[in-house]
Structures are given as structure tokens and as C-alpha cells.
Design a protein around this motif. Structure first.
Motif, mmCIF file in Angstrom:
data_model
loop_
_atom_site.group_PDB
_atom_site.id
_atom_site.type_symbol
_atom_site.label_atom_id
_atom_site.label_comp_id
_atom_site.label_asym_id
_atom_site.label_seq_id
_atom_site.Cartn_x
_atom_site.Cartn_y
_atom_site.Cartn_z
ATOM 1 N N GLU A 44 0.825 -1.160 -0.071
ATOM 2 C CA GLU A 44 -0.074 -0.217 0.186
ATOM 3 C C GLU A 44 0.794 1.207 -0.112
ATOM 4 O OE1 GLU A 44 -3.958 -1.973 2.397
ATOM 5 O OE2 GLU A 44 -2.706 -0.069 3.134
ATOM 6 N N ARG A 45 0.080 2.261 -0.530
ATOM 7 C CA ARG A 45 0.974 3.480 -0.506
ATOM 8 C C ARG A 45 1.076 4.268 1.234
ATOM 9 N NH1 ARG A 45 -0.687 7.950 -4.755
ATOM 10 N NH2 ARG A 45 -0.353 6.264 -5.910
ATOM 11 N N GLU A 46 2.327 4.422 1.410
ATOM 12 C CA GLU A 46 2.529 5.040 2.786
ATOM 13 C C GLU A 46 3.037 6.445 2.627
ATOM 14 O OE1 GLU A 46 5.853 3.226 5.178
ATOM 15 O OE2 GLU A 46 6.979 2.982 3.279
ATOM 16 N N GLU A 47 2.817 7.243 3.694
ATOM 17 C CA GLU A 47 3.287 8.470 3.835
ATOM 18 C C GLU A 47 4.887 8.286 4.395
ATOM 19 O OE1 GLU A 47 1.024 11.871 5.413
ATOM 20 O OE2 GLU A 47 2.542 12.023 6.742
ATOM 21 N N VAL A 48 5.697 8.950 3.788
ATOM 22 C CA VAL A 48 7.281 8.899 4.066
ATOM 23 C C VAL A 48 7.487 10.016 5.001
ATOM 24 C CG1 VAL A 48 9.455 8.943 3.316
ATOM 25 C CG2 VAL A 48 8.073 7.624 2.149
ATOM 26 N N SER A 49 6.944 11.193 4.658
ATOM 27 C CA SER A 49 7.237 12.479 5.432
ATOM 28 C C SER A 49 6.444 13.698 4.963
ATOM 29 C CB SER A 49 8.673 12.919 4.901
ATOM 30 O OG SER A 49 9.096 14.052 5.599
ATOM 31 N N SER A 57 7.203 22.720 10.108
ATOM 32 C CA SER A 57 7.745 21.613 10.857
ATOM 33 C C SER A 57 7.674 20.454 9.793
ATOM 34 C CB SER A 57 7.151 21.298 12.169
ATOM 35 O OG SER A 57 5.577 21.125 11.804
ATOM 36 N N VAL A 58 8.589 19.436 10.101
ATOM 37 C CA VAL A 58 8.652 18.059 9.298
ATOM 38 C C VAL A 58 8.318 16.754 10.071
ATOM 39 C CG1 VAL A 58 9.655 16.859 7.570
ATOM 40 C CG2 VAL A 58 9.778 19.496 7.764
ATOM 41 N N SER A 59 7.656 16.058 9.709
ATOM 42 C CA SER A 59 7.476 14.636 10.285
ATOM 43 C C SER A 59 8.033 13.775 9.337
ATOM 44 C CB SER A 59 5.837 14.557 10.658
ATOM 45 O OG SER A 59 5.096 14.322 9.555
ATOM 46 N N TYR A 60 8.235 12.615 9.886
ATOM 47 C CA TYR A 60 8.839 11.362 9.073
ATOM 48 C C TYR A 60 8.492 10.104 9.805
ATOM 49 C CZ TYR A 60 12.522 15.198 7.827
ATOM 50 O OH TYR A 60 13.097 15.926 7.397
ATOM 51 N N THR A 61 8.181 9.232 8.669
ATOM 52 C CA THR A 61 7.949 7.834 9.306
ATOM 53 C C THR A 61 9.329 7.136 10.007
ATOM 54 O OG1 THR A 61 6.837 5.742 8.684
ATOM 55 C CG2 THR A 61 8.512 6.807 7.080
ATOM 56 N N ASP A 62 8.952 6.127 10.819
ATOM 57 C CA ASP A 62 10.194 5.605 11.512
ATOM 58 C C ASP A 62 11.033 5.070 10.874
ATOM 59 O OD1 ASP A 62 8.218 4.880 14.350
ATOM 60 O OD2 ASP A 62 8.834 6.517 14.101
ATOM 61 N N LYS A 65 13.657 7.934 9.432
ATOM 62 C CA LYS A 65 13.948 9.110 10.532
ATOM 63 C C LYS A 65 15.774 8.870 10.526
ATOM 64 C CE LYS A 65 10.155 9.558 13.428
ATOM 65 N NZ LYS A 65 9.524 9.304 14.801
ATOM 66 N N GLY A 66 16.333 10.165 10.383
ATOM 67 C CA GLY A 66 17.664 10.141 10.510
ATOM 68 C C GLY A 66 18.549 9.902 9.066
ATOM 69 N N ARG A 67 17.859 9.637 8.163
ATOM 70 C CA ARG A 67 18.100 9.387 6.705
ATOM 71 C C ARG A 67 17.471 10.240 5.558
ATOM 72 N NH1 ARG A 67 17.292 4.554 4.113
ATOM 73 N NH2 ARG A 67 15.270 4.309 5.343
ATOM 74 N N PHE A 68 16.213 10.560 6.029
ATOM 75 C CA PHE A 68 15.526 11.607 4.765
ATOM 76 C C PHE A 68 15.414 13.031 5.589
ATOM 77 C CE2 PHE A 68 13.118 8.193 2.155
ATOM 78 C CZ PHE A 68 14.404 7.348 2.153
ATOM 79 N N THR A 69 15.465 13.969 4.407
ATOM 80 C CA THR A 69 15.377 15.272 5.019
ATOM 81 C C THR A 69 14.321 15.843 3.917
ATOM 82 O OG1 THR A 69 17.380 15.210 6.309
ATOM 83 C CG2 THR A 69 16.267 17.400 5.928
ATOM 84 N N VAL A 70 13.426 16.707 4.512
ATOM 85 C CA VAL A 70 12.482 17.664 3.656
ATOM 86 C C VAL A 70 12.770 18.924 3.832
ATOM 87 C CG1 VAL A 70 10.126 18.147 2.929
ATOM 88 C CG2 VAL A 70 10.815 15.678 3.409
ATOM 89 N N SER A 71 13.008 19.639 2.696
ATOM 90 C CA SER A 71 13.147 21.067 2.581
ATOM 91 C C SER A 71 12.411 21.726 1.668
ATOM 92 C CB SER A 71 14.741 21.307 2.370
ATOM 93 O OG SER A 71 15.022 20.880 1.252
ATOM 94 N N GLN A 82 15.688 14.869 0.483
ATOM 95 C CA GLN A 82 16.910 14.272 0.402
ATOM 96 C C GLN A 82 16.981 12.898 1.271
ATOM 97 O OE1 GLN A 82 19.975 15.613 -1.118
ATOM 98 N NE2 GLN A 82 20.759 13.549 -0.537
ATOM 99 N N MET A 83 17.425 11.858 0.367
ATOM 100 C CA MET A 83 17.594 10.543 0.967
ATOM 101 C C MET A 83 18.902 9.998 1.038
ATOM 102 S SD MET A 83 13.974 9.210 -1.238
ATOM 103 C CE MET A 83 14.868 9.055 -2.526
ATOM 104 N N ASN A 84 19.356 9.767 2.158
ATOM 105 C CA ASN A 84 20.836 9.527 2.416
ATOM 106 C C ASN A 84 20.690 7.944 2.824
ATOM 107 O OD1 ASN A 84 21.847 11.870 1.592
ATOM 108 N ND2 ASN A 84 21.373 12.385 3.776
ATOM 109 N N ASN A 85 21.904 7.382 2.988
ATOM 110 C CA ASN A 85 21.977 5.884 3.469
ATOM 111 C C ASN A 85 20.852 5.036 2.974
ATOM 112 O OD1 ASN A 85 22.842 3.561 4.652
ATOM 113 N ND2 ASN A 85 22.130 4.260 6.762
ATOM 114 N N LEU A 86 20.555 5.001 1.398
ATOM 115 C CA LEU A 86 19.505 4.453 1.019
ATOM 116 C C LEU A 86 19.537 2.744 1.380
ATOM 117 C CD1 LEU A 86 18.684 6.516 -1.967
ATOM 118 C CD2 LEU A 86 17.006 6.085 -0.370
#
Length: 121
Positions: A44-49, A57-62, A65-71, A82-86
Motif C-alpha cells: 500500500e502507499r505509505e506516507e514517508v514525510s 515543521s516536518v514529520s517522518y515515518t520511523d 528518520k535520520g536518513r531522509f530530510t525534507v526542505s 533528500q534521501m541518504n543511506n538508502l
């Protein structure tokens, strides 16, 4: 006409990075909350952020967290993911979405076409 266009998806190796863009036309994106969603094959489609219009303010799915950043870049009328450590589990089609009454809860009405992110092990 309200339009959202995602870009930046690609095939990367595990541990790599990507920056997804969500460009808007027809309305000022900085006035809206914007959600990033993803859908993997058979899931299913899931919300990432989500970035909230009121205060950015930004929320992230667990799982991200710590890998993705929204701006935001209001000069470009765009939002970025921005998606790091994919990881291979991040493989999915990624969508941005919004509407005037979306406040990071529920399903927004306006969606982009999606961009494919594939992460190899």
C-alpha cells in the motif's frame, strides 16, 4: 491549473543518496503542506514525510528518520526530499502531494505522477 511534478528518482546502490524534487505550478507551494508518499510493488502507499505549511515543521515515518530530510525552496516553488543511506526497502515510486486543506493528515487531493527510486543490495 494545479500541477506537481516529481523528479530525481534513479537506480542507486545500497548506502547511496538521492534528492527528489517536487515542483509545483499553478499555485504557491509555500502556502501548502506537502506530503511525500511512496508505494512499493505489492504494498500500500505509505506516507514517508510531510512538511507543514503553518511552521515548516516536518514529520517522518520511523523507517526513514535520520536518513531522509525534507526542505523547501520557495524561489523555485518546490519541495525536496533528500534521501541518504538508502536501503533496498526504500525501493518504490515516490510521490509528492498536497491540497489547500491538507495538514499532514489524511490523503491530499493533488498528486504528482511519481518518480521511481530503486536501491540495489
Amino acid at each position: 491549473q494545479v500541477q506537481l511534478v516529481e523528479s530525481g528518482g534513479d537506480l542507486v546502490q545500497s548506502g547511496g543518496s538521492l534528492r527528489l524534487s517536487c515542483a509545483a505550478s499553478g499555485f504557491p507551494l509555500d502556502h501548502y503542506s506537502v506530503g511525500w508518499f511512496r508505494q512499493a510493488p505489492g504494498k500500500e502507499r505509505e506516507e514517508v514525510s510531510c512538511i507543514l505549511s503553518r511552521d515548516d515543521s516536518v514529520s517522518y515515518t520511523d523507517s526513514v528518520k535520520g536518513r531522509f530530510t525534507v526542505s523547501r525552496d520557495n524561489s523555485k516553488n518546490a519541495v525536496f526530499l533528500q534521501m541518504n543511506n538508502l536501503k533496498p526497502d526504500d525501493t518504490a515510486v515516490y510521490y509528492c502531494a498536497t491540497d489547500p486543506y491538507y495538514y499532514c493528515s489524511g490523503r491530499p487531493r493533488y498528486w504528482g505522477q511519481g518518480t521511481q527510486v530503486s536501491v540495489s543490495a
